[in-house]
Design an enzyme around this catalytic site. Structure first.
Site, mmCIF file in Angstrom:
data_model
loop_
_atom_site.group_PDB
_atom_site.id
_atom_site.type_symbol
_atom_site.label_atom_id
_atom_site.label_comp_id
_atom_site.label_asym_id
_atom_site.label_seq_id
_atom_site.Cartn_x
_atom_site.Cartn_y
_atom_site.Cartn_z
ATOM 1 N N GLY A 71 0.829 -1.215 0.000
ATOM 2 C CA GLY A 71 0.000 0.000 0.000
ATOM 3 C C GLY A 71 0.849 1.244 0.000
ATOM 4 O O GLY A 71 2.061 1.187 -0.212
ATOM 5 N N ASN A 72 0.209 2.374 0.191
ATOM 6 C CA ASN A 72 0.948 3.632 0.287
ATOM 7 C C ASN A 72 0.307 4.500 1.368
ATOM 8 O O ASN A 72 -0.719 4.135 1.931
ATOM 9 C CB ASN A 72 0.996 4.331 -1.073
#
Ligand code: CTP
Length: 412
Positions: free
Chosen positions: A209-210
């Site tokens: 993810g980020n």
């Protein structure tokens, strides 16, 4: 300075009780509020409550205080009229210009911005008659915020709930801040905003993810709604509650985000890609949790490219006149890299953030330069994400109007 004058119109729905909270927010934040309930609304909340909470007399009908000509004066002197809840009947009357009570007279005489916060059962909201009335009101410049989804009166659930009073208050505050003379310049437009960060699953419990918070996308969605747009927000993993007045589509991965954006963009006037979309995803997804094995090194994670949604919707525009906006985070050679990215992506505007110390993910502030395909550059100083959002719409709105002119030139 005089307090801004707000007329709170209340029509006859059970959600009238929630308008008491909206009234309290408005008065506590320094607005002079005049409540105009319909007869039906008084079945739900009585005049004494409205009077006590507003600190003003409550006008309910055209026949009292006739010497003050209330059916004209209340609307004429308002800086904002907000109707919450707005029933299907009230929307129909407003769309057709009926004036059979004080509130509908007020709506006809008001020259200030008007906000409707509808509340009704899903069937009534979805009925073509209501939808056409809403479209008419929006076309004329009224801000009609989308109802929320959730529990309705009785056992029913669905779309039609009055949005949270705090959210309606925020929209009113933004509409007032834009000034009484300001046209809701996105009225009648459909805009799509993507927000948050995609997550690419490795197995049922892990993902790549980020750190995108989604706050900039939410600010874009909220400000567009306050400027009169119908807003579709494509939300990826923000963990934030849905903002009021917008249609929200929840997605997880880049592939799901692409599908949702393409669908919503089909009839959109503008698309703003504020989401941080993962450029890569794991090549394989393990159906069961990946276990560590004693004495063995972990297997490398092989990645494959995700579709570039911004580049795709820019290259194959659903509508030729659509305005498409991208975002980019850069650390070095911000403008040169931004220009290059704008060209590669093929969008009309690119908001370039310089990623640096103060500009952490999740903060309330942002600083950026908006680059336009025609070479223009608009610097946006360090400030609230809302201010950057307003600048984006300031740049989008005239491009939409310009395309309207081109279209009518073609048809004429
Ligand atoms: N974007 C997208 N689809 C992707 C990746 C990004 O639509 N698969 C969009 C984002 O929503 C954003 C813009 O493209 O509007 C960002 O472009 P990107 O090339 O990812 O820029 P950076 O994140 O700055 O990354 P890089 O410099 O590595 O290209």
């Amino acid at each position: 300075m005089d307090k801004p004058k707000v007329v709170l119109g209340v029509s006859g729905g059970i959600a009238a009780y929630k308008a008491c909270e909206l009234l309290r927010r408005l008065t506590e934040s320094g607005h002079d509020v005049r409540v105009v309930p319909t007869d039906a609304a008084l079945h739900f909340v009585g005049a004494a409550t409205w009077s006590a909470l507003s600190g003003n007399p409550v006008s309910t009908e055209v026949w009292s205080d006739v010497h003050e000509v209330p059916h004209v004066r209340i609307g004429q002197h308002a800086d904002l009229v907000v109707v919450a809840p707005a029933t299907a009947d009230m929307l129909a009357k407003a769309a057709h210009g009926l004036a059979d009570d004080l509130l509908t007279n007020t709506l006809l005489t008001a020259r200030c911005p008007v906000v409707f916060a509808p509340a009704m059962h899903t069937e009534m909201w979805e009925h073509p008659a209501t939808q056409e009335n809403v479209a008419t009101l929006r076309r004329r410049g009224a801000v009609v915020i989308e109802p929320a989804i959730g529990r309705l009166t009785g056992v029913d659930t669905g779309k039609g709930r009055l949005p949270d009073p705090d959210e309606i208050f925020e929209i009113c505050r933004r509409v007032l801040a834009r000034g009484t003379a300001a046209e809701p310049d996105l009225a009648g437009r459909h805009v799509v905003v993507s927000a948050g960060g995609t997550r690419e699953p490795l197995d049922p419990v892990r993902y790549l993810g980020n750190r995108s918070s989604g706050k900039q996308g939410y600010a874009l969605a909220r400000t567009a709604a306050a400027r009169g747009a119908r807003v579709t927000l494509i939300e990826a993993n923000t963990g934030m509650p849905d903002p009021a007045g917008v249609d929200v589509v929840h997605v997880g991965t880049a592939v799901q985000l692409r599908e949702a954006v393409l669908k919503a963009a089909a009839d959109a006037d503008a698309v703003v890609m504020a989401a941080a979309v993962a450029d890569f995803r794991p090549a394989t997804y393990a159906e069961g949790k990946i276990k560590k094995k004693d004495g063995q090194e972990p297997a490398p994670i092989v990645l494959v490219r995700n579709p570039d949604v911004l580049a795709e919707i820019s290259a194959e525009r659903a509508r030729p006149e659509q305005v498409i906006v991208g975002f980019a985070a850069e650390t070095d050679d911000v403008l040169a890299n931004g220009r290059d990215k704008l060209r590669r992506k093929g969008c009309d505007l690119l908001v370039v953030n310089e990623v640096g110390e103060r500009k952490t993910f999740g903060s309330e502030e942002n600083e950026a330069v908006v680059l336009a395909a025609d070479g223009a550059e608009t610097p946006v100083p360090y400030g609230p994400k809302e201010a950057l959002a307003e600048t984006v719409w300031d740049l989008v709105a005239p491009r939409l109007r310009a395309s309207d002119t081109t279209d009518s030139d073609k048809s004429g």
